[in-house]
Structure formats: C-alpha cells, structure tokens
Enzyme design. Sequence first.
Site, mmCIF file in Angstrom:
data_model
loop_
_atom_site.group_PDB
_atom_site.id
_atom_site.type_symbol
_atom_site.label_atom_id
_atom_site.label_comp_id
_atom_site.label_asym_id
_atom_site.label_seq_id
_atom_site.Cartn_x
_atom_site.Cartn_y
_atom_site.Cartn_z
ATOM 1 C CG HIS A 272 6.212 0.410 0.921
ATOM 2 N ND1 HIS A 272 5.253 1.386 0.860
ATOM 3 C CD2 HIS A 272 5.525 -0.774 0.831
ATOM 4 C CE1 HIS A 272 4.046 0.844 0.721
ATOM 5 N NE2 HIS A 272 4.197 -0.475 0.714
ATOM 6 C CD GLU B 120 5.958 4.481 1.381
ATOM 7 O OE1 GLU B 120 5.901 3.990 0.239
ATOM 8 O OE2 GLU B 120 5.611 3.860 2.395
#
Length: 306
Positions: free
Chosen positions: A280, A261
């Site tokens: 997220h 990420e």
Amino acid sequence: MSQKPVFLVTGSDLAPQALALLGDYEVVYAGKTPTEEGIVALCKQHDPVAIIVRYSKVGAAAMDAAPSLKVISKHGSGTDTIDKVAAAARGIPVVAAVGANAAAVAEQALALLLACAKSVVGLNERMHAGHWDKATHKSVELEGRTVGVIGLGAIGQRFARMADAMGMRVLGFDPYAKDLPSYITTVDLDTLWREADAISLHCPLTPDNARLISAQTLAACKPGVIIVNTARGGLIDEDALLEAIRSGRVASAGLDSFAIEPMTAPHPFHGEPRIVLSPHIGGVTADAYVKMGVAAAQNALAVLNR
C-alpha cells in the site's frame, strides 16, 4: 493542556512544508502505528481542534472525546477510515487532499500493470537464478488491448491518460464523473467486465461496492484478464481472486491494497508467482508526502478560518 489549540496527526510525522503552515497550533503525533483506542486517549488528553488522518480509524468515540474538534482532514484522498456519518451528525466537516497523490498512485498502478503484462518479477528471479528464457517466454503487448478503469477521479483519469498514451483502448465506469476526456469511453460494468483485457480499480470503498471483484464478476470477465488494485483492498474478494488466478481465468494481479492491513503473514497470496504485491505504497513518494501534508493542513485551516 497546551496554550495553543492542537492539531492531532494520526501518524508520526508531517512534511516540514505542512508544519510551516501550522505555526499557530501545537501539533501532536499519535505515532507510527496508532490504534483507535490510542487516538481516543489523545483526543481526551489534548482536545484537538483538528485531526489530520494518516493511519488507523477515526470514529465516533474519538469525536466525542474532543469537544473542540472542528474538522477532520485526510492526509490523502480516501476517507473510508473516517466515520463520516458520525462526523456529519456532529457537524464536523471531513475534507480530503483529493488529487495530491494522484500522480504517485496512477504511476504505481501502471507499474503493476506492466509488471503483470511483462512478467517483470518472475523473469527477474529466473535471471538471478542463472536462467535465460528468451526462447520460451512471451510477454503480453498492451498496445491495442482494452483496459477498464473503475473510478474516474483524479487518479483514475491520470491512469487512463497514461494507458491511452500507450495505445490502449480505455473503458471507464464511474456514475459520478463528468466532463471526461474523449479517450475514455464510459460504459456500464457488464460491458467493462466483458471487454476489458485488464481492469484497474480507482474507486473509493463503500458499502455498495465492497467485494466488487467477486467470483461472479470474475466469471463475467475475459479469460486471462489482468487485475490491478491501488485503491482499497475491500473492493476485492481475495479468496475468489486467488481461485481465479489458480484456475487461469485471471492471468495475473498487481495489488497494492488488501482487506486486512498490514497483510497478515502467512497469507494465501504469499508465494503465488502470478500475483505482484506492494505494501500500500502507491501514494508514498517524497513528492506526494509533501503534497498530501500541505493539502491536509490547508484544507483543515480553510475550515477553521471560515
């Protein structure tokens, strides 16, 4: 050096309600996209007594760069970005805002489950393109289906309660959970893989459960299972999931967290019609932002004021 002791926030902001609790401290921000090296540099510069961890990792180097550091407080519940072994070796408590984002993340998990079961994204795109698929499309009805919930902390239990309210049978796996409500039937993982029509992940990432969702475990699941992950990306072998999606063994997946990420672009998941993606943001709501900030500040102060 400041006259006041320093709180370092590994992010660019903190809720005003949290800042109001920190009037006796100077608050230093690491910025929107802090790096480990940048955090170490700020620790050397400001020698914080506390670090509130929002983004990036906090490891041994940062701890060694801040000899006055007394506590590391997570702005959220997952502490996998903090080197807890290094912290324990240095006598630095690691605390987390457990439950502060439970409602937000559980709601996101339910949203992803419903998006998968009801083909929300695909039907929306077809409608905007001028199609009317009423005669050819059938969604999945969740009432009477079985959902397997892995991880029964505050988030997992809240998600389980919502699934139960929709008439789903709830199987749960968590070796540490106690005093669970009656609508959660605890089972071993073999039973969960075998019986669940949908599986939602709500456990922390540990060395023991990395790639919990793998080619082997997916092969043990019901054909047509739905996979939802609002926990940590490392819980899923992404190559194995993609292969299972393409083969039809997994009907669809709703994912809010990823192995790397921010997600790299291009990514193998991009363009897959039966994978619903979000960046997220399960715990990112206006309400959770305040709850997590206040809890992170309170937890740190509780250690400092002992």
